[in-house]
Design a protein around this motif. Structure first.
Motif, PDB file in Angstrom:
ATOM      1  N   LEU A 274       6.152  -8.650 -20.849  1.00 29.16           N
ATOM      2  CA  LEU A 274       6.773  -7.408 -21.304  1.00 29.16           C
ATOM      3  C   LEU A 274       7.231  -7.509 -22.760  1.00 29.16           C
ATOM      4  N   GLU A 275       7.685  -8.686 -23.161  1.00 34.19           N
ATOM      5  CA  GLU A 275       8.094  -8.865 -24.552  1.00 34.19           C
ATOM      6  C   GLU A 275       6.892  -8.771 -25.489  1.00 34.19           C
ATOM      7  N   VAL A 276       5.805  -9.430 -25.129  1.00 38.14           N
ATOM      8  CA  VAL A 276       4.593  -9.388 -25.960  1.00 38.14           C
ATOM      9  C   VAL A 276       4.057  -7.965 -26.050  1.00 38.14           C
ATOM     10  N   VAL A 277       4.029  -7.277 -24.915  1.00 35.34           N
ATOM     11  CA  VAL A 277       3.533  -5.901 -24.895  1.00 35.34           C
ATOM     12  C   VAL A 277       4.405  -4.996 -25.771  1.00 35.34           C
ATOM     13  N   SER A 278       5.716  -5.199 -25.711  1.00 35.60           N
ATOM     14  CA  SER A 278       6.619  -4.365 -26.517  1.00 35.60           C
ATOM     15  C   SER A 278       6.425  -4.615 -28.011  1.00 35.60           C
ATOM     16  N   ARG A 279       6.028  -5.840 -28.365  1.00 33.36           N
ATOM     17  CA  ARG A 279       5.795  -6.170 -29.778  1.00 33.36           C
ATOM     18  C   ARG A 279       4.472  -5.628 -30.295  1.00 33.36           C
ATOM     19  N   HIS A 280       3.569  -5.302 -29.371  1.00 36.92           N
ATOM     20  CA  HIS A 280       2.220  -4.884 -29.784  1.00 36.92           C
ATOM     21  C   HIS A 280       1.807  -3.577 -29.112  1.00 36.92           C
ATOM     22  N   PRO A 281       2.503  -2.491 -29.461  1.00 38.23           N
ATOM     23  CA  PRO A 281       2.147  -1.200 -28.861  1.00 38.23           C
ATOM     24  C   PRO A 281       0.744  -0.741 -29.238  1.00 38.23           C
ATOM     25  N   GLU A 282       0.195  -1.360 -30.274  1.00 38.43           N
ATOM     26  CA  GLU A 282      -1.161  -0.983 -30.703  1.00 38.43           C
ATOM     27  C   GLU A 282      -2.253  -1.553 -29.805  1.00 38.43           C
ATOM     28  N   LEU A 283      -1.889  -2.511 -28.943  1.00 38.04           N
ATOM     29  CA  LEU A 283      -2.885  -3.148 -28.088  1.00 38.04           C
ATOM     30  C   LEU A 283      -2.858  -2.568 -26.671  1.00 38.04           C
ATOM     31  N   PRO A 284      -3.958  -1.979 -26.214  1.00 34.04           N
ATOM     32  CA  PRO A 284      -4.016  -1.531 -24.819  1.00 34.04           C
ATOM     33  C   PRO A 284      -3.853  -2.739 -23.888  1.00 34.04           C
ATOM     34  N   VAL A 285      -3.325  -2.502 -22.706  1.00 30.41           N
ATOM     35  CA  VAL A 285      -3.129  -3.578 -21.733  1.00 30.41           C
ATOM     36  C   VAL A 285      -3.844  -3.234 -20.431  1.00 30.41           C
ATOM     37  N   GLU A 286      -4.697  -4.133 -19.999  1.00 25.61           N
ATOM     38  CA  GLU A 286      -5.370  -4.001 -18.707  1.00 25.61           C
ATOM     39  C   GLU A 286      -4.731  -5.004 -17.751  1.00 25.61           C
ATOM     40  N   VAL A 287      -4.324  -4.535 -16.580  1.00 21.67           N
ATOM     41  CA  VAL A 287      -3.721  -5.401 -15.573  1.00 21.67           C
ATOM     42  C   VAL A 287      -4.703  -5.560 -14.412  1.00 21.67           C
ATOM     43  N   VAL A 288      -4.974  -6.807 -14.060  1.00 13.77           N
ATOM     44  CA  VAL A 288      -5.961  -7.124 -13.025  1.00 13.77           C
ATOM     45  C   VAL A 288      -5.306  -7.971 -11.938  1.00 13.77           C
TER      46      VAL A 288
ATOM     47  N   MET B 276      -9.561  -4.532 -29.723  1.00 17.99           N
ATOM     48  CA  MET B 276      -9.083  -5.637 -28.892  1.00 17.99           C
ATOM     49  C   MET B 276      -8.013  -5.136 -27.928  1.00 17.99           C
ATOM     50  N   LYS B 277      -7.941  -5.763 -26.766  1.00 13.34           N
ATOM     51  CA  LYS B 277      -6.904  -5.423 -25.801  1.00 13.34           C
ATOM     52  C   LYS B 277      -6.404  -6.688 -25.116  1.00 13.34           C
ATOM     53  N   LEU B 278      -5.248  -6.563 -24.487  1.00 14.35           N
ATOM     54  CA  LEU B 278      -4.709  -7.646 -23.682  1.00 14.35           C
ATOM     55  C   LEU B 278      -5.128  -7.424 -22.232  1.00 14.35           C
ATOM     56  N   VAL B 279      -5.520  -8.498 -21.565  1.00 15.07           N
ATOM     57  CA  VAL B 279      -5.855  -8.425 -20.145  1.00 15.07           C
ATOM     58  C   VAL B 279      -4.979  -9.425 -19.409  1.00 15.07           C
ATOM     59  N   HIS B 280      -4.149  -8.899 -18.537  1.00 15.32           N
ATOM     60  CA  HIS B 280      -3.213  -9.712 -17.763  1.00 15.32           C
ATOM     61  C   HIS B 280      -3.760  -9.845 -16.341  1.00 15.32           C
ATOM     62  N   VAL B 281      -4.195 -11.058 -15.999  1.00 13.64           N
ATOM     63  CA  VAL B 281      -4.714 -11.312 -14.654  1.00 13.64           C
ATOM     64  C   VAL B 281      -3.628 -12.059 -13.882  1.00 13.64           C
ATOM     65  N   PHE B 282      -3.165 -11.453 -12.816  1.00 17.51           N
ATOM     66  CA  PHE B 282      -2.028 -12.015 -12.100  1.00 17.51           C
ATOM     67  C   PHE B 282      -2.188 -11.758 -10.608  1.00 17.51           C
ATOM     68  N   ASP B 283      -1.237 -12.258  -9.845  1.00 19.72           N
ATOM     69  CA  ASP B 283      -1.147 -11.888  -8.438  1.00 19.72           C
ATOM     70  C   ASP B 283       0.302 -11.558  -8.157  1.00 19.72           C
ATOM     71  N   ALA B 284       0.536 -10.434  -7.517  1.00 22.05           N
ATOM     72  CA  ALA B 284       1.911  -9.988  -7.280  1.00 22.05           C
ATOM     73  C   ALA B 284       2.691 -10.960  -6.400  1.00 22.05           C
ATOM     74  N   TYR B 285       1.984 -11.748  -5.602  1.00 21.56           N
ATOM     75  CA  TYR B 285       2.631 -12.737  -4.739  1.00 21.56           C
ATOM     76  C   TYR B 285       2.631 -14.136  -5.345  1.00 21.56           C
ATOM     77  N   CYS B 286       2.365 -14.227  -6.630  1.00 22.72           N
ATOM     78  CA  CYS B 286       2.362 -15.524  -7.313  1.00 22.72           C
ATOM     79  C   CYS B 286       3.682 -15.704  -8.056  1.00 22.72           C
ATOM     80  N   GLY B 287       4.427 -16.736  -7.691  1.00 18.95           N
ATOM     81  CA  GLY B 287       5.717 -16.993  -8.320  1.00 18.95           C
ATOM     82  C   GLY B 287       5.612 -17.230  -9.814  1.00 18.95           C
ATOM     83  N   TRP B 288       4.564 -17.909 -10.237  1.00 21.00           N
ATOM     84  CA  TRP B 288       4.393 -18.154 -11.669  1.00 21.00           C
ATOM     85  C   TRP B 288       4.102 -16.857 -12.416  1.00 21.00           C
ATOM     86  N   SER B 289       3.403 -15.933 -11.768  1.00 20.51           N
ATOM     87  CA  SER B 289       3.189 -14.616 -12.378  1.00 20.51           C
ATOM     88  C   SER B 289       4.523 -13.890 -12.533  1.00 20.51           C
TER      89      SER B 289
END
Length: 205
Positions: free
Chosen positions: A22-36, A1-14
């Motif tokens: 970053l907090e979730v990622v730091s808690r789960h170093p075992e989960l790869p993270v894909e950024v889209v 399983m992995k985390l997939v973060h779909v965002f837009d750099a110009y999105c204020g909510w992102s």
């Protein structure tokens, strides 16, 4: 399983979600993270920021709910309303940084948003990615070259296709993806506790 973060750099909510991510990622170093990169301001939506009259009000709400910072330099950048948010250029920058340090994709995506929303830097400028690379100990020349290379444009387009394939049309969206299965952990505003609760429901015991 992995985390997939779909965002837009110009999105204020992102931007507001960055601390949670970053907090979730730091808690789960075992989960790869894909950024889209989703591609919020492309095509006919690539217009001066004054065309989006809701920006200032939305930013105030985001800051209130998430504690995200919107810096004075950012306010100066958008003050006259002429600045154009180009999500394709931002996605190229994210791709260039991601290429330089794949395992740090989440950290670098947050850094791109910080560069815009706090430091007031355009995400269409090569110099911006050079500064981000230097700040995060990456090869600035390599990142700058990657941003300007055709491969980054192809990566930006591939990201938009990937977001569509995942059925994501609102940013940010955080998914837990396991093979062909994808579960939404967060969409829009969410704290780390909420994400952890959702993750516990899809993580094998």
């Amino acid at each position: 399983m992995k985390l997939v973060h779909v965002f837009d750099a110009y999105c204020g909510w992102s931007h507001g979600f960055s601390a949670t991510l970053l907090e979730v990622v730091s808690r789960h170093p075992e989960l790869p993270v894909e950024v889209v990169s989703g591609g919020l301001f492309t095509g006919q939506r690539r217009v001066p920021i004054r065309e989006f009259g809701y920006v200032q009000g939305a930013n105030a709400k985001i800051a209130e709910l998430t504690g995200a910072e919107f810096g004075a330099a950012y306010e100066r950048l958008i003050a006259d309303g002429s600045f154009v948010m180009d999500s394709e250029a931002a996605a190229r920058g994210v791709a260039a940084l991601r290429q330089a340090a794949p395992a740090r994709a989440a950290e670098l995506a947050a850094a791109v948003q910080h560069a815009f929303y706090v430091d007031g830097l355009s995400l269409s400028e090569t110099a911006t990615y050079r500064k981000i690379a230097e700040r995060h100990g990456l090869d600035a020349d390599a990142v700058a070259a990657a941003f300007e290379a055709p491969k980054a444009r192809a990566a930006a387009e591939a990201d938009r296709v990937r977001a569509a394939e995942l059925g994501v049309h609102a940013f940010p969206t955080l998914l837990a993806v396991d093979g062909d299965r994808a579960a939404v952990l967060a969409r829009g505003h969410a704290g780390a506790v909420e994400v952890e609760r959702a993750l516990s429901l899809v993580t094998p015991a």
